[in-house]
Motif scaffolding. Structure first.
Motif, short mmCIF file in Angstrom:
data_model
loop_
_atom_site.label_atom_id
_atom_site.label_comp_id
_atom_site.label_asym_id
_atom_site.label_seq_id
_atom_site.Cartn_x
_atom_site.Cartn_y
_atom_site.Cartn_z
N GLU A 1 0.74 -1.28 0.04
CA GLU A 1 -0.06 -0.15 -0.17
C GLU A 1 0.52 1.27 -0.04
O GLU A 1 0.44 1.69 -0.98
N GLU A 2 2.20 1.28 0.65
CA GLU A 2 3.06 2.28 0.74
C GLU A 2 3.70 2.58 -0.75
O GLU A 2 3.79 3.60 -0.46
N ARG B 1 2.39 1.82 -3.30
CA ARG B 1 1.30 2.12 -4.39
C ARG B 1 1.62 3.80 -4.18
O ARG B 1 1.39 4.63 -5.53
N ASP B 2 1.36 4.05 -3.24
CA ASP B 2 1.04 5.11 -2.72
C ASP B 2 2.31 6.68 -3.41
O ASP B 2 1.94 7.57 -3.87
N GLY B 3 3.88 5.98 -2.88
CA GLY B 3 4.31 6.36 -2.86
C GLY B 3 5.18 6.55 -4.30
O GLY B 3 5.56 7.93 -4.27
N GLY C 1 2.63 6.25 -7.06
CA GLY C 1 1.35 6.72 -7.54
C GLY C 1 0.66 5.70 -8.80
O GLY C 1 1.35 5.80 -10.04
#
Length: 444
Positions: free
Chosen positions: A79-80, A82-84, A86
């Motif tokens: 999850e981290e 993916r967020d980091g 994009g």
């Protein structure tokens, strides 16, 4: 592929009725076979020769510890990541299929690389590739760079996956079961540690997912060291014209003509399918049944942890049996019982189902043990290992995706669990076929 082409770590294991021949290249002395005299063999090489088998064991354990953290550490921080970066959901989903694809693609190249450079050098390069890929991917600058660096690490894992059985066969022909058990236990331990420690280590190192992923490169770098010693020792003692007479008069080994090789490949693929489905979907099954997220994670950890002691014991037992089919049947029945429990009472008997699935997942070390026992030579083992693992990982790719599709469209776990149980039946059948006391050289 001639045996001497692969004898960079030790001798190829000969037929069951004869002692293992010594390598023509003068490589460091391996553990002697049952018919060899150990004191004379080892004293001929001095202290370095006596220590070399222990260095190989250290390299084997360290390599095994590194064959899954690149994958399971990413799962813990997906999850981290993916967020980091994009990263889209589609690309994130692709990440879960990349390991099996890389294992299949690069696994096929392992025999050719081993013939050219030797298994020791290839495993050493594989560990270096894991270290570089794991260290670089968090800082590669985007999704493309992250995927490319991940592929580098997975390539190192793939070739090492294939060559570990030939290292064991070459150096420890009389102890295939116990050494496969040690290797399998270390692999399971590395898998569990990466899953359990990545998040706490990330928090302890400042909370950056980049640091949390990159720190596992240290373990891979440590695994390079013993293999450097083995490769340097081999090159220092290699005689000229090493391979001039290698394989003279030998008939080529046609791996695809062996029914046992195909049975092993399908068995490997079906057990990998079951393992990936368990790792990817079992927590969600429990959560949908009312189990808390934290408990569902612990249940998965219990399932994975079962592989640590059993992976050590099971190969030792299997190597003492002429037919490993009964073990394949027992593991399959445990899997069927676990699936039945997940369907009938997933929450009420959650701990029992987790234990049963953990036992069933030990089909992996059984498959590795059978790979080492189904050939009379190191050349045969490396071809069989490459074929069984590469074809097997290709077979395993659709399973987790199909489970997700059935779950999404049916709105429940009835059909997915039925699929899982249905796949366990052919796994048992091909496990019995693969476990027969046969050698691929006699079939091809």
């Amino acid at each position: 592929m001639a045996d001497d082409d692969l004898a960079t770590l030790g001798p190829a294991a000969g037929p069951r009725t004869t002692p293992a021949p010594r390598p023509a290249d003068g490589a460091g002395e391996p553990q002697p076979g049952p018919a060899e005299a150990a004191p004379e063999a080892l004293s001929a090489t001095g202290p370095a020769g006596r220590w070399l088998p222990r260095i190989v064991i250290a390299g084997l354990v360290l390599a095994a510890l590194n064959l899954r953290p690149a994958i399971t550490s990413l799962g813990a921080l997906l999850e981290e990541v993916r967020d980091g970066l994009g990263m889209s959901g589609t690309v994130a989903g692709l990440l879960t299929s990349v390991p099996a694809l890389c294992f299949a693609a690069f696994g096929f190249a392992a025999p050719r690389l081993a013939r050219r450079w030797g298994p020791g050098a290839v495993v050493c390069a594989g560990m270096a590739a894991i270290a570089v890929g794991v260290a670089v991917r968090p800082y590669a600058g985007g999704t493309g760079g992250f995927l490319a660096a991940s592929a580098l690490a997975l390539a190192g894992i793939a070739v090492s996956n294939v060559l570990m059985p030939v290292v064991i066969k070459s150096w420890f022909a009389d102890r295939v079961g116990s050494m496969t058990g040690l290797y399998s236990m270390a692999l399971a331990l590395g898998t569990s540690l990466a899953a359990a420690l990545t998040v706490p280590m990330t928090d302890a190192l400042g909370g950056s997912w980049r640091t949390g992923l990159a720190v596992w490169a240290v373990l891979a770098a440590a695994a390079v060291l013993p293999w450097l010693v083995v490769v340097r020792r081999r090159r220092a003692s290699a005689a000229p014209a090493t391979h001039s007479a290698a394989g003279a008069g030998e008939a080529p080994l046609r791996i695809t003509a062996s029914p046992t090789a195909w049975a092993l490949a399908v068995f490997f693929g079906l057990q990998a399918t079951a393992a990936y489905i368990t790792m990817g979907w079992m927590p969600q099954i429990f959560r949908d049944a009312g189990v808390s997220a934290g408990t569902a994670g612990v249940l998965l950890a219990v399932t994975m942890a079962m592989g640590v002691p059993l992976s050590f014991v099971l190969p030792r037992l299997a190597s003492r049996m002429r037919h490993q089919g009964p073990i394949a049947v027992l593991l399959g029945l445990c899997g069927l019982a676990g699936y039945a429990g997940l369907w009938l009472a997933p929450a009420a008997g959650a701990w029992a189902w987790a234990l049963l699935m953990g036992i069933s997942n030990c089909a992996f070390p059984l498959a590795l043990t059978m790979i080492g026992m189904r050939s009379t030579s190191s050349a045969g083992v490396v071809k069989l290992s490459a074929f069984a693992q590469s074809v097997g990982y290709l077979i395993s790719i659709p399973g987790p995706l199909l489970v997700g599709t059935l779950y999404q469209h049916s709105g429940g776990w009835g059909l997915p669990i039925a699929l899982m149980a249905g796949l366990m039946v052919p796994q048992i059948a091909v496990g019995v076929l693969a476990g027969r006391d046969r050698r691929i050289e006699d079939e091809s």
